[in-house]
Design a protein around this motif. Sequence first.
Motif, mmCIF file in Angstrom:
data_model
loop_
_atom_site.group_PDB
_atom_site.id
_atom_site.type_symbol
_atom_site.label_atom_id
_atom_site.label_comp_id
_atom_site.label_asym_id
_atom_site.label_seq_id
_atom_site.Cartn_x
_atom_site.Cartn_y
_atom_site.Cartn_z
ATOM 1 N N TYR A 78 0.250 5.327 4.967
ATOM 2 C CA TYR A 78 0.141 4.536 3.715
ATOM 3 C C TYR A 78 0.345 4.603 3.378
ATOM 4 O O TYR A 78 0.705 5.641 2.541
ATOM 5 C CB TYR A 78 -1.761 5.278 4.590
ATOM 6 N N THR A 80 0.865 1.789 -0.979
ATOM 7 C CA THR A 80 0.049 0.898 -1.584
ATOM 8 C C THR A 80 1.259 -0.632 -1.585
ATOM 9 O O THR A 80 0.681 -0.941 -2.764
ATOM 10 C CB THR A 80 -0.367 1.694 -2.946
ATOM 11 N N TRP A 81 1.450 -1.085 -1.525
ATOM 12 C CA TRP A 81 2.523 -1.943 -0.827
ATOM 13 C C TRP A 81 0.926 -3.150 -0.714
ATOM 14 O O TRP A 81 1.354 -4.018 -1.519
ATOM 15 C CB TRP A 81 3.504 -2.424 -0.028
ATOM 16 N N TRP A 82 0.507 -3.202 0.594
ATOM 17 C CA TRP A 82 0.260 -4.568 1.607
ATOM 18 C C TRP A 82 -1.123 -4.633 0.801
ATOM 19 O O TRP A 82 -2.420 -4.004 0.372
ATOM 20 C CB TRP A 82 -0.187 -4.095 3.033
ATOM 21 N N ASN A 83 -1.355 -5.758 1.146
ATOM 22 C CA ASN A 83 -2.578 -6.140 0.405
ATOM 23 C C ASN A 83 -3.436 -7.297 1.805
ATOM 24 O O ASN A 83 -2.319 -7.915 2.693
ATOM 25 C CB ASN A 83 -2.459 -7.884 0.087
ATOM 26 N N TYR A 132 -7.075 -2.699 -5.036
ATOM 27 C CA TYR A 132 -5.537 -3.008 -5.782
ATOM 28 C C TYR A 132 -5.227 -3.986 -6.874
ATOM 29 O O TYR A 132 -4.899 -4.134 -8.098
ATOM 30 C CB TYR A 132 -4.698 -2.101 -5.237
ATOM 31 N N ASN A 185 3.695 -1.444 -4.633
ATOM 32 C CA ASN A 185 3.533 -3.259 -4.642
ATOM 33 C C ASN A 185 4.295 -3.559 -6.526
ATOM 34 O O ASN A 185 2.729 -3.259 -7.467
ATOM 35 C CB ASN A 185 2.457 -4.067 -4.136
ATOM 36 N N ARG A 203 -9.150 -1.132 1.248
ATOM 37 C CA ARG A 203 -9.294 -0.364 0.060
ATOM 38 C C ARG A 203 -7.984 -1.023 -0.253
ATOM 39 O O ARG A 203 -7.535 -0.642 -1.462
ATOM 40 C CB ARG A 203 -8.942 1.080 0.780
ATOM 41 N N THR A 204 -6.617 -1.782 0.031
ATOM 42 C CA THR A 204 -5.401 -1.916 -0.578
ATOM 43 C C THR A 204 -6.002 -3.451 -1.758
ATOM 44 O O THR A 204 -5.582 -3.821 -2.465
ATOM 45 C CB THR A 204 -4.621 -2.056 0.572
ATOM 46 N N THR A 205 -6.655 -3.942 -0.994
ATOM 47 C CA THR A 205 -7.058 -5.546 -1.735
ATOM 48 C C THR A 205 -7.308 -4.750 -3.162
ATOM 49 O O THR A 205 -7.904 -5.580 -4.048
ATOM 50 C CB THR A 205 -8.120 -6.163 -0.784
#
Length: 861
Positions: free
Chosen positions: A296, A298-301, A309, A258, A305-307
């Motif tokens: 998997y 590192t795009w989606w929020n 980022y 992202n 673990r992704t939020t």
Amino acid sequence: MLAAAALLLALVGASARPSLPGASAPTPPAAFFGAAIGDDYFLATYSELERYWRRLDAESDRLALVDIGRTEEGRTQWMAVVSAPENLRRLDRYREISRRLALAEGLDAREAATLAAEGRTIVWISGGIHASEVLGAQQLIEMVYQLVSGSDPETRRVLEDVIVLAVDANPDGHELVADWYMAEPEPTRRTLAGLPRLYQKYVGHDLNRDFYLASQAETVNMSRVLYREWFPQIVYDHHQTAPAGTVMFAPPFRGPVNPVLDPLVPATIDLLGAAMHARFAAEGKAGVTTRTGSPYSTWWNGGLRTTAYFHNQIGLLTETAGGPTPGEVPSVADRQRPGPDLPRPIAPQPWHFRQALAYSLSANRAVLDAASRHREELLLGVYRMGRRAIERGGTGGYVLPSDQPDFPTAVRLVEALVKSGVAVHRAPAPFAADGRHFPAGSYVVRAGQAFGPHVRDTFEPQRYPEVPVVPGEAPSTPYDSAGWTLAYQMGVQFVRVADGLDGPFEPVEDAAPPPGHLSGPASPAGYLIDHRVNDASVAVNRLLAAGVRVFWPHDRTIGASPDATGSIFVSAGETARRVLERAALELGLSVTGVREGPSGEALELAEPRIGLWDRYGGSSSAGWTRWILERYEFPFEVVYAQDLDAGGLADRFDVLILSDEALLDTSRAAVEADPERLPAEYRRRTGAITTSRTLPRLRTFVENGGTLLVLGRATAIGAALGLPVSDALVDARDGRPLPPARYDVPGSVLRVRVDNATPLGYGLPPEVDVFFDNSPVFRLDGSRGGARPVAWFDDPAPLRSGWARGQDYLLDGVAVVDAALGRGRVLLFGPEITFRAQSHGTFKFLFNGIHYAAAEPAVIP
């Protein structure tokens, strides 16, 4: 000294007691549970974990047990804080250092370096958010024991440099799943299959999709730890299972990244991923894949673990094969060739829980070792990312005006931001910015703050990079959602301010709508409530339950709504006033008393009798709908296939709601276990919606005056009932569904046109943003009649956020249908109008559909 220690324990809610001379070593798991963690056919329950951690807390000076809140079922969610005794004694100081570095305000580089040198790396390690992935919670038990009991040099160094936060992410699910598995007395017959309900009260698997909104109790608890209290630098969440032919997926992740993320996030993921893979190689642990080995990115929020980022934290995820019932590593030819993303394949072989546990513990050790060795680097990195976010955001931001039609929903957006640690301010007086004037009470969200990536992600559209279609290969699609802009989904009005967003603003700690009021004459003929406000439905439900008469006037100009979305009229009376005064105070509604009520035709509402479909094992989409109905105070009953098949539905219900999964995966509803062997409370939940038995009952229900309200993919029932609808997304030449190479709109936000002069559209603006995940789109057969469009695509490029291939195919397709059938109606909603409780902007479709089902034509008295 004793007073200071007592104060510390009170502050952290813990009971870390120093070990006395001659005290016994911490109790090993096998001695406590009667079996070792990782033994075949054994799972410890959450209740047992809780008791064991209390035992370790009493026995070890390396552990402090912290209560982080209640779960949806009322359990205590515990966090085990593990570190060296001297660190636990200074825990508040290290939390403050972590907070100051994470927020990066009022610190220059020199001060930050000094704090980083003093601080300790804080590492969050969680498991069990998907409770049927049992390894995640079980490894926490073993890891905590090894850390509090270990005396090897690495453990001692890690404890000196690192503070570990061990969190069971889903206590309710852990208890349910472990109880279910262990209930069978014969070990070899134990199974994780056939769970009777969702492993989180409302949303099951989607608990790990809720960190953007934080609607569930568990995500509220964990978000508070992550973004408001402890600010860990590393967030590691354990999952299952591995891609076929491997035994683990470990970072790094595949693309895309992202673009709002700081480049140091993916770079540090690579660093920690390399530490994991190096340790696996050193220990001879084969079968670990990475990057393209799994979907998997590192795009989606929205995930645990992704939020992270978007808060400048390093989010890690592993997926590990293996459970308490022994299994096999299958033979997969492509997984037997070494390559960059699978350097050491693993041979097909039997696979036991203890082996899976060993891989998880090695991954933990690798992360903790790297957190120790790179302590100052990690702490300083968080500060640098925060400073860059502040500088990148400048002096601009976003204003949520307090005079927008549905301000209480805007407050809910603010609440989500605050729960996620974003700094929000409120204007106590009118102010001007960027040439615009804003009223008092407006909310201000500055872009220039450390969590700026999350701010931008909330208000700005996501543009997922187009993936070229390779002939002969299946098109690549995003993992989870491609676009999700929360402000769009919630229908919240906001203004972008380029710069100069400043004033005497007040920080917001806990968002709540300002109290509303009743205005107008002392003895009114009735009251008007703005239909544009979602919380108006709460007031209506309370009024109907109290026996007050409520109407939807057909004249939608009543109430001076500028876009003719209309008002709700409430007959006057002492009960009405009492209910409305309370609603105004609690919900922030503004209610207007009128000397003379509106005249003319209307729909008179009645308290609706609602049946909400669900299935054995539980449906997340039904669970989200249940959560929404409860929050907006709709009375309802959950019904299963057996209830539908029994018939007589019109005698019990005005409206039946079939959620997105109602016609999918019916094999699950059949249950692998014999229903007679199930606990009695679950037997009536088995069965499936069938064409031969269920559909005739549903048809009879509608023809006798009932309303069938159908969401998402379950709308295929419309054609099965013979309605004049068909799939709009087919090739005009052969009538086949459009292939993904030509048309694909995965998890994105689109805009549709709404007929808000028809009851389903009351209160909605002329255009609304909908969440769309390759959702059904309809064509209506005008020659057959009986169906009218309520929302449709009137733009060849309706994409607002996300990704859409071939979106021009949507033009003139119908998204929402109101179809007559006998004396009743079938309401078809193609888009996901209740999507993960995020899509507040389309909740009115659901609420209107429910009240419409019980309404009768009337003339306002």
